[in-house]
Design an enzyme around this catalytic site. Structure first.
Site, PDB file in Angstrom:
ATOM      1  N   GLY A 145       5.991  10.527 -14.850  1.00 35.19           N
ATOM      2  CA  GLY A 145       5.307  10.086 -15.885  1.00 35.19           C
ATOM      3  C   GLY A 145       3.955  10.793 -16.051  1.00 35.19           C
ATOM      4  O   GLY A 145       3.728  12.049 -15.562  1.00 35.19           O
ATOM      5  N   ILE A 183       0.912  10.491 -14.500  1.00 33.85           N
ATOM      6  CA  ILE A 183       0.361  11.055 -13.191  1.00 33.85           C
ATOM      7  C   ILE A 183       1.282  12.028 -12.510  1.00 33.85           C
ATOM      8  O   ILE A 183       0.501  13.041 -12.118  1.00 33.85           O
ATOM      9  CB  ILE A 183       0.674   9.798 -11.923  1.00 33.85           C
ATOM     10  CG1 ILE A 183      -0.177   8.603 -12.786  1.00 33.85           C
ATOM     11  CG2 ILE A 183       0.093  10.319 -10.941  1.00 33.85           C
ATOM     12  CD1 ILE A 183      -0.036   7.093 -11.926  1.00 33.85           C
ATOM     13  N   SER A 234      14.352   9.687 -16.223  1.00 32.34           N
ATOM     14  CA  SER A 234      14.450  10.039 -18.036  1.00 32.34           C
ATOM     15  C   SER A 234      14.436  11.349 -18.053  1.00 32.34           C
ATOM     16  O   SER A 234      15.245  11.797 -19.148  1.00 32.34           O
ATOM     17  CB  SER A 234      13.226   9.344 -18.732  1.00 32.34           C
ATOM     18  OG  SER A 234      12.005  10.185 -18.262  1.00 32.34           O
ATOM     19  N   ARG A 275       4.214   2.901  -4.848  1.00 33.83           N
ATOM     20  CA  ARG A 275       4.342   1.764  -4.236  1.00 33.83           C
ATOM     21  C   ARG A 275       5.031   1.858  -2.909  1.00 33.83           C
ATOM     22  O   ARG A 275       5.972   2.492  -2.740  1.00 33.83           O
ATOM     23  CB  ARG A 275       5.221   0.832  -5.300  1.00 33.83           C
ATOM     24  CG  ARG A 275       4.644   0.146  -6.549  1.00 33.83           C
ATOM     25  CD  ARG A 275       3.345  -0.707  -6.065  1.00 33.83           C
ATOM     26  NE  ARG A 275       2.929  -1.145  -7.251  1.00 33.83           N
ATOM     27  CZ  ARG A 275       1.548  -0.733  -7.570  1.00 33.83           C
ATOM     28  NH1 ARG A 275       1.068   0.146  -7.188  1.00 33.83           N
ATOM     29  NH2 ARG A 275       1.111  -1.241  -8.682  1.00 33.83           N
ATOM     30  N   GLU A 293       0.415  -5.166   1.791  1.00 29.32           N
ATOM     31  CA  GLU A 293      -1.048  -4.746   1.601  1.00 29.32           C
ATOM     32  C   GLU A 293      -1.752  -6.089   1.648  1.00 29.32           C
ATOM     33  O   GLU A 293      -1.335  -7.157   1.056  1.00 29.32           O
ATOM     34  CB  GLU A 293      -1.218  -4.167   0.420  1.00 29.32           C
ATOM     35  CG  GLU A 293      -0.357  -2.668   0.319  1.00 29.32           C
ATOM     36  CD  GLU A 293      -0.559  -2.030  -0.827  1.00 29.32           C
ATOM     37  OE1 GLU A 293      -1.515  -2.463  -1.764  1.00 29.32           O
ATOM     38  OE2 GLU A 293      -0.035  -0.903  -1.101  1.00 29.32           O
ATOM     39  N   HIS A 326      -5.073   1.811  -0.822  1.00 27.47           N
ATOM     40  CA  HIS A 326      -4.715   1.578  -2.248  1.00 27.47           C
ATOM     41  C   HIS A 326      -5.807   1.954  -3.106  1.00 27.47           C
ATOM     42  O   HIS A 326      -6.236   1.249  -3.908  1.00 27.47           O
ATOM     43  CB  HIS A 326      -4.140   0.113  -2.330  1.00 27.47           C
ATOM     44  CG  HIS A 326      -3.335   0.068  -3.517  1.00 27.47           C
ATOM     45  ND1 HIS A 326      -2.041  -0.540  -3.476  1.00 27.47           N
ATOM     46  CD2 HIS A 326      -3.280   0.558  -4.778  1.00 27.47           C
ATOM     47  CE1 HIS A 326      -1.373  -0.410  -4.801  1.00 27.47           C
ATOM     48  NE2 HIS A 326      -2.198   0.409  -5.459  1.00 27.47           N
TER      49      HIS A 326
HETATM   50  C1  GLV Z   1      -2.080   0.852  -8.894  1.00 26.59           C
HETATM   51  O1  GLV Z   1      -1.425   0.796  -7.702  1.00 26.59           O
HETATM   52  C2  GLV Z   1      -1.653   0.560  -9.977  1.00 26.59           C
HETATM   53  O2  GLV Z   1      -0.676   0.309 -10.265  1.00 26.59           O
HETATM   54  O3  GLV Z   1      -2.580   0.861 -10.973  1.00 26.59           O
END
Ligand code: GLV
Length: 315
Positions: free
Chosen positions: A148, A150, A171, A230, A259, A278
């Site tokens: 995506g 990121i 995709s 995740r 977490e 995180h």
């Molecule tokens: C962080 O983990 C988010 O989903 O933005």
């Protein structure tokens, strides 16, 4: 004064008030914030818009007025899987905001390992002059699982370092920007040649524990694993065993199955593991506030919202 003042509730364990102030500054007056379930109970009635991170979802049963839920995060696994989130509410997530911080997080660890910064600091303390040849990113192979926005930023940065880039995605989006593209039924082939495996995947029923012992052992023993997606994507116990056995050089983990990571977890004390809380793509009013405010304008003008979640795919 805005013509329409929908009731907006912000929920965030740490920064709810900051988000509330930011929204009020734009002329919205019907805005409330909560940072605990008890506070939610007091203000949730008649809410139209919920802006939230880690919302106590069972409390959604206390109202049926919510028309739009904007997650403060990119990952919405909790919202998508909750029976309390009505299918009638629009559900949006933050998109296109986390690429730069997450990519900088990832590459800072790569460079840290290659330049052996920890060893350099120890040598300096001992006034020891001990040259070595730092490893290079140039020519190494990075595998990015999840392409995506990121993953896309990670591709850009990896190109600048002259790395070979392999990508895995459902995709096939951005497949033209990687040197080799793999589909989710090709995990073993995908990981086999990598020096660095970076996980940017959401948690869905298709990604749960997809990186298990079998996949970890298919990686080169000299490879590193980085998880910024995740925690549930990695079978954590398998990872601990594999790291203990000496297969894999190390892991950088920003996300965990549970977490905050329990103090009992062996991961804290493993010398080749970096545990971070995180934070690689943390949401703050300055990072994601403008995204919400733009979407709020769209909502009020009855335009299509950005970041609409496809509840079937889970992101
Ligand atoms: C962080 O983990 C988010 O989903 O933005």
């Amino acid at each position: 004064m805005k013509t329409r003042q929908p009731k907006i509730v912000v929920y965030s364990p740490n920064q709810a008030k900051d988000y509330e102030n930011m929204i009020r500054k734009q002329g919205y007056t019907n805005v409330f914030s909560a940072s605990s379930p008890a506070e939610v109970k007091e203000i949730i009635a008649d809410t139209e818009i919920l802006l939230c991170w880690k919302f106590p979802l069972h409390l959604l049963s206390e109202t049926d007025s919510i028309k739009w839920i904007q997650s403060l995060g990119a990952g919405v696994d909790d919202l998508v899987s909750s029976p309390h989130v009505s299918k009638q509410s629009q559900l949006t997530r933050i998109v296109d905001q986390f690429g730069v911080p997450i990519a900088e997080y990832v590459f800072s660890y790569f460079l840290h390992f290659n330049q052996r910064i920890t060893a350099i600091q120890s040598a300096q303390k001992e006034k020891k002059w001990a040259p070595f040849e730092p490893e290079l990113l140039s020519g190494k192979t990075i595998g990015i699982a999840g392409l995506g926005s990121i993953g896309g930023e990670m591709i850009r940065k990896a190109r600048a370092f002259d790395m070979k880039i392999h990508g895995l995605s459902v995709s096939g989006k951005q497949a033209q920007f990687v040197d080799k593209h793999f589909h989710p039924d090709e995990w073993r082939e995908f990981v086999k040649e990598l020096d660095y495996l970076v996980l940017v995947l959401p948690f869905t029923e298709n990604t749960y524990h997809v990186v298990n012992r079998d996949i970890l052992l298919a990686m080169k023993p000299s490879a590193y694993l980085v998880n910024v997606g995740r925690g549930q994507v990695v079978a954590e116990d398998d990872l601990i065993d594999v790291l203990k056995s000496g297969h894999l050089r190390g892991a950088v983990l920003d996300v965990f199955e549970h977490e905050p990571l329990s103090e009992e977890s062996p991961l804290w004390e493993m010398p080749n593991v970096y545990v971070t809380p995180h934070l690689s793509g943390i949401s703050t009013p300055s990072r994601v506030g403008h995204f919400f405010l733009e979407n709020l304008k769209r909502y009020i003008n009855e335009e299509e919202l950005a970041g609409i979640v496809d509840r079937n795919s889970g992101y």
